[in-house]
Design a protein around this motif. Structure first.
Motif, PDB file in Angstrom:
ATOM      1  N   GLY A   1      -7.008   4.307  -5.380  1.00 13.58           N
ATOM      2  CA  GLY A   1      -7.017   3.065  -6.142  1.00 13.58           C
ATOM      3  C   GLY A   1      -5.685   2.348  -6.087  1.00 13.58           C
ATOM      4  O   GLY A   1      -5.629   1.121  -5.949  1.00 13.58           O
ATOM      5  N   ARG A   2      -4.589   3.110  -6.189  1.00  9.89           N
ATOM      6  CA  ARG A   2      -3.262   2.503  -6.123  1.00  9.89           C
ATOM      7  C   ARG A   2      -2.976   1.971  -4.717  1.00  9.89           C
ATOM      8  O   ARG A   2      -2.322   0.950  -4.561  1.00  9.89           O
ATOM      9  CB  ARG A   2      -2.214   3.543  -6.520  1.00  9.89           C
ATOM     10  N   LEU A   3      -3.449   2.677  -3.716  1.00 15.50           N
ATOM     11  CA  LEU A   3      -3.274   2.192  -2.341  1.00 15.50           C
ATOM     12  C   LEU A   3      -3.963   0.832  -2.170  1.00 15.50           C
ATOM     13  O   LEU A   3      -3.371  -0.113  -1.628  1.00 15.50           O
ATOM     14  CB  LEU A   3      -3.842   3.214  -1.350  1.00 15.50           C
ATOM     15  N   LEU A   4      -5.203   0.743  -2.641  1.00 14.67           N
ATOM     16  CA  LEU A   4      -5.931  -0.519  -2.514  1.00 14.67           C
ATOM     17  C   LEU A   4      -5.291  -1.616  -3.355  1.00 14.67           C
ATOM     18  O   LEU A   4      -5.179  -2.768  -2.922  1.00 14.67           O
ATOM     19  CB  LEU A   4      -7.391  -0.317  -2.939  1.00 14.67           C
ATOM     20  N   GLY A   5      -4.855  -1.259  -4.573  1.00 16.76           N
ATOM     21  CA  GLY A   5      -4.189  -2.247  -5.410  1.00 16.76           C
ATOM     22  C   GLY A   5      -2.904  -2.741  -4.793  1.00 16.76           C
ATOM     23  O   GLY A   5      -2.610  -3.945  -4.805  1.00 16.76           O
TER      24      GLY A   5
ATOM     25  N   LEU B   1       5.607  -8.744  -5.348  1.00 16.92           N
ATOM     26  CA  LEU B   1       5.786  -7.329  -5.023  1.00 16.92           C
ATOM     27  C   LEU B   1       6.513  -6.604  -6.151  1.00 16.92           C
ATOM     28  O   LEU B   1       6.158  -5.475  -6.514  1.00 16.92           O
ATOM     29  CB  LEU B   1       6.553  -7.182  -3.712  1.00 16.92           C
ATOM     30  N   GLY B   2       7.537  -7.238  -6.735  1.00 20.93           N
ATOM     31  CA  GLY B   2       8.252  -6.632  -7.851  1.00 20.93           C
ATOM     32  C   GLY B   2       7.357  -6.448  -9.067  1.00 20.93           C
ATOM     33  O   GLY B   2       7.448  -5.445  -9.779  1.00 20.93           O
ATOM     34  N   ALA B   3       6.464  -7.424  -9.303  1.00 22.67           N
ATOM     35  CA  ALA B   3       5.526  -7.299 -10.416  1.00 22.67           C
ATOM     36  C   ALA B   3       4.591  -6.113 -10.197  1.00 22.67           C
ATOM     37  O   ALA B   3       4.229  -5.413 -11.154  1.00 22.67           O
ATOM     38  CB  ALA B   3       4.722  -8.585 -10.571  1.00 22.67           C
ATOM     39  N   ALA B   4       4.190  -5.891  -8.945  1.00 21.77           N
ATOM     40  CA  ALA B   4       3.335  -4.740  -8.642  1.00 21.77           C
ATOM     41  C   ALA B   4       4.055  -3.433  -8.949  1.00 21.77           C
ATOM     42  O   ALA B   4       3.473  -2.498  -9.522  1.00 21.77           O
ATOM     43  CB  ALA B   4       2.912  -4.784  -7.173  1.00 21.77           C
ATOM     44  N   ILE B   5       5.340  -3.357  -8.598  1.00 16.52           N
ATOM     45  CA  ILE B   5       6.121  -2.155  -8.903  1.00 16.52           C
ATOM     46  C   ILE B   5       6.224  -1.965 -10.416  1.00 16.52           C
ATOM     47  O   ILE B   5       6.055  -0.860 -10.940  1.00 16.52           O
ATOM     48  CB  ILE B   5       7.519  -2.259  -8.268  1.00 16.52           C
TER      49      ILE B   5
ATOM     50  N   VAL C   1       2.086   9.300  -6.193  1.00 15.76           N
ATOM     51  CA  VAL C   1       2.539  10.667  -5.937  1.00 15.76           C
ATOM     52  C   VAL C   1       3.702  11.014  -6.855  1.00 15.76           C
ATOM     53  O   VAL C   1       3.759  12.100  -7.443  1.00 15.76           O
ATOM     54  CB  VAL C   1       2.931  10.832  -4.462  1.00 15.76           C
ATOM     55  N   ARG C   2       4.628  10.078  -7.006  1.00 16.86           N
ATOM     56  CA  ARG C   2       5.786  10.320  -7.852  1.00 16.86           C
ATOM     57  C   ARG C   2       5.403  10.500  -9.315  1.00 16.86           C
ATOM     58  O   ARG C   2       6.051  11.221 -10.067  1.00 16.86           O
ATOM     59  CB  ARG C   2       6.781   9.158  -7.717  1.00 16.86           C
ATOM     60  N   ARG C   3       4.348   9.822  -9.753  1.00 13.00           N
ATOM     61  CA  ARG C   3       3.896   9.939 -11.133  1.00 13.00           C
ATOM     62  C   ARG C   3       2.993  11.146 -11.334  1.00 13.00           C
ATOM     63  O   ARG C   3       2.539  11.418 -12.437  1.00 13.00           O
ATOM     64  CB  ARG C   3       3.144   8.672 -11.550  1.00 13.00           C
ATOM     65  N   GLY C   4       2.706  11.886 -10.272  1.00 16.75           N
ATOM     66  CA  GLY C   4       1.842  13.047 -10.395  1.00 16.75           C
ATOM     67  C   GLY C   4       0.388  12.692 -10.604  1.00 16.75           C
ATOM     68  O   GLY C   4      -0.381  13.500 -11.122  1.00 16.75           O
ATOM     69  N   GLU C   5      -0.025  11.491 -10.200  1.00 15.53           N
ATOM     70  CA  GLU C   5      -1.394  11.029 -10.391  1.00 15.53           C
ATOM     71  C   GLU C   5      -2.096  10.900  -9.037  1.00 15.53           C
ATOM     72  O   GLU C   5      -2.547   9.825  -8.634  1.00 15.53           O
ATOM     73  CB  GLU C   5      -1.393   9.697 -11.148  1.00 15.53           C
ATOM     74  N   ARG C   6      -2.166  12.001  -8.342  1.00  7.71           N
ATOM     75  CA  ARG C   6      -2.729  11.978  -6.987  1.00  7.71           C
ATOM     76  C   ARG C   6      -4.204  11.577  -6.987  1.00  7.71           C
ATOM     77  O   ARG C   6      -4.700  11.049  -5.998  1.00  7.71           O
ATOM     78  CB  ARG C   6      -2.555  13.352  -6.339  1.00  7.71           C
TER      79      ARG C   6
ATOM     80  N   ALA D   1       0.826  -1.204   0.000  1.00 11.23           N
ATOM     81  CA  ALA D   1       0.000   0.000   0.000  1.00 11.23           C
ATOM     82  C   ALA D   1       0.864   1.259   0.000  1.00 11.23           C
ATOM     83  O   ALA D   1       0.585   2.225  -0.731  1.00 11.23           O
ATOM     84  CB  ALA D   1      -0.925  -0.007   1.211  1.00 11.23           C
ATOM     85  N   VAL D   2       1.913   1.261   0.810  1.00 11.68           N
ATOM     86  CA  VAL D   2       2.808   2.416   0.862  1.00 11.68           C
ATOM     87  C   VAL D   2       3.489   2.633  -0.490  1.00 11.68           C
ATOM     88  O   VAL D   2       3.594   3.771  -0.976  1.00 11.68           O
ATOM     89  CB  VAL D   2       3.854   2.233   1.982  1.00 11.68           C
ATOM     90  N   LEU D   3       3.933   1.552  -1.121  1.00  8.29           N
ATOM     91  CA  LEU D   3       4.573   1.683  -2.432  1.00  8.29           C
ATOM     92  C   LEU D   3       3.581   2.185  -3.478  1.00  8.29           C
ATOM     93  O   LEU D   3       3.934   2.979  -4.359  1.00  8.29           O
ATOM     94  CB  LEU D   3       5.158   0.342  -2.862  1.00  8.29           C
ATOM     95  N   GLY D   4       2.334   1.717  -3.400  1.00 11.60           N
ATOM     96  CA  GLY D   4       1.318   2.185  -4.336  1.00 11.60           C
ATOM     97  C   GLY D   4       1.085   3.679  -4.225  1.00 11.60           C
ATOM     98  O   GLY D   4       0.992   4.389  -5.231  1.00 11.60           O
TER      99      GLY D   4
END
Length: 395
Positions: free
Chosen positions: A269-273, A320-324, A259-264, A251-254
């Motif tokens: 959705g990214r947190l849940l994913g 986890l790497g696939a998620a990244i 945030v890093r991609r500028g898609e706040r 969740a933290v990485l999502g």
């Protein structure tokens, strides 16, 4: 060319890429000075806009075409054809004018995950744009990518300044200087970019993941089975504890990647994913280890358990790497999966060799290995792709 003429012209569509264009303007104006960057054509009443655009573009040395995913397909209200197909479209006029001049470098700048439009999607006068080497500005690697673009612009702007004696913003000296003296030369000096920004990005990812992992393991500490619990209960407890721990890391990485991609707007959705994929990563590793070590009727030897733990951590790292990789730009799920698995293997091998630290420290160590490998692999491919993009394109 007049002494006050800007050297870099930004062409963009307000309804699609105004945010990225403004951010890019701020970055290159900081390095080269506001007077050398031109973003919007100002038209007084009665001015011929074709003449004004032709004049403004003709005075620059580089035209940056900021291209978003819908750059070639945006339509005007009530009109079926794309705006780029209309002869009077401002963006079309800007790019056409620049392509027609041999003294203006046209650089496509891809943002928001955009790809170069194929020639068939462009009017004949713009099809030459498809043959120009493009540079991608990823929100995740913004400082690094803008640094590469600025290096290219530095050569062009420096050459232009050398031709314009007495120009107030003499960028030739700024672009040529290096070392501490250049850092003190004023606002036009180049900020730190390049590999340093990628290292900081990697360290940021590792630090966030390690901190999240150790905190998550502390929160999962109450999840344990009684001494008299059945083997199935012990396995279920192990799976749940690891699922909770790695779900928080995911969740933290999502959130970080959003945030890093500028898609706040996509943060939730990214947190849940990330939470779901992290839980799957932890549960898979826990199930592999539990089934292979706890289920057998005879106790499993320590050496065998250590080998099993390597496979279990490789499985966790792979998911986890696939998620990244799925959240990266461009998307590289397979690369993330393989790199995350490799990181899991390496970190678990080291843990088995160095002894068994506390579970909290161990999880932080595992996060460093898995996330470090996965993010490093993505950054390595980004740098390699950037190097390839600088090679001349064969017509």
């Amino acid at each position: 060319m007049s002494a006050a003429a800007p050297k870099v012209f930004l062409s963009y569509r307000r309804e699609e890429t105004a945010g990225h264009a403004g951010r890019l303007y701020d970055a290159i104006a900081t390095r080269f000075g506001d007077a050398n960057v031109f973003m919007d054509v100002e038209l007084a009443p009665g001015i011929d806009f074709v003449d004004r655009i032709t004049e403004a573009v003709g005075e620059c040395r580089a035209l940056l075409v900021v291209i978003g995913p819908r750059w070639a397909s945006v339509t005007a209200a009530g009109r079926p054809q794309p705006r780029i197909a209309e002869p009077g479209d401002y963006v079309r006029l800007e790019v056409e004018t620049a392509l027609a001049r041999s003294d203006v470098r046209v650089i496509p700048v891809l943002v928001a995950g955009a790809r170069m439009p194929p020639p068939a999607q462009l009017p004949p006068s713009l099809q030459g744009l498809a043959r120009r080497n493009a540079i991608e500005l990823s929100d995740l690697r913004w400082r690094y990518d803008v640094g590469r673009l600025s290096d290219t612009l530095g050569e062009l702007v420096a050459g232009a300044s050398a031709d314009d004696e007495g120009e107030p913003h003499a960028i030739a000296a700024t672009a040529a200087r290096s070392g501490p003296a250049a850092a003190r030369s004023g606002p036009a000096a180049a900020p730190q970019t390049g590999s340093a920004s990628l290292v900081l990005l990697l360290l940021e990812a590792i630090a966030l993941a390690a901190a999240a992992g150790m905190l998550a393991r502390l929160l999962a500490e109450p999840i344990h089975a009684d001494a008299l619990a059945s083997d199935a209960e012990h396995i279920a407890t192990l799976v749940l504890r690891r699922a909770v721990t790695w779900a928080i890391v995911g969740a933290v990485l999502g959130v970080w990647l959003s945030v890093r991609r500028g898609e706040r707007s996509q943060t939730v959705g990214r947190l849940l994913g990330g939470f779901v994929l992290g839980a799957a990563a932890g549960a898979l590793g826990g199930a592999i280890f539990g089934a292979a070590v706890i289920l057998p009727a005879e106790p499993v030897a320590r050496e065998v358990a250590d080998r099993i733990s390597i496979g279990a951590m490789a499985a966790t790292g792979a998911v986890l790497g696939a998620a990244i990789g799925a959240l990266w730009t461009p998307r590289r799920v397979a690369v993330g999966l393989l790199a995350g698995a490799a990181g899991g293997v390496v970190v678990q091998l080291l843990r088995n060799q160095l002894g068994q630290p506390s579970d909290v420290v161990a999880v932080g160590f595992q996060c460093v290995g898995i996330v470090g490998f996965a993010v490093s692999a993505q950054l390595f491919l980004d740098v390699r792709a950037a190097a390839v993009s600088r090679q001349p394109v064969r017509a």
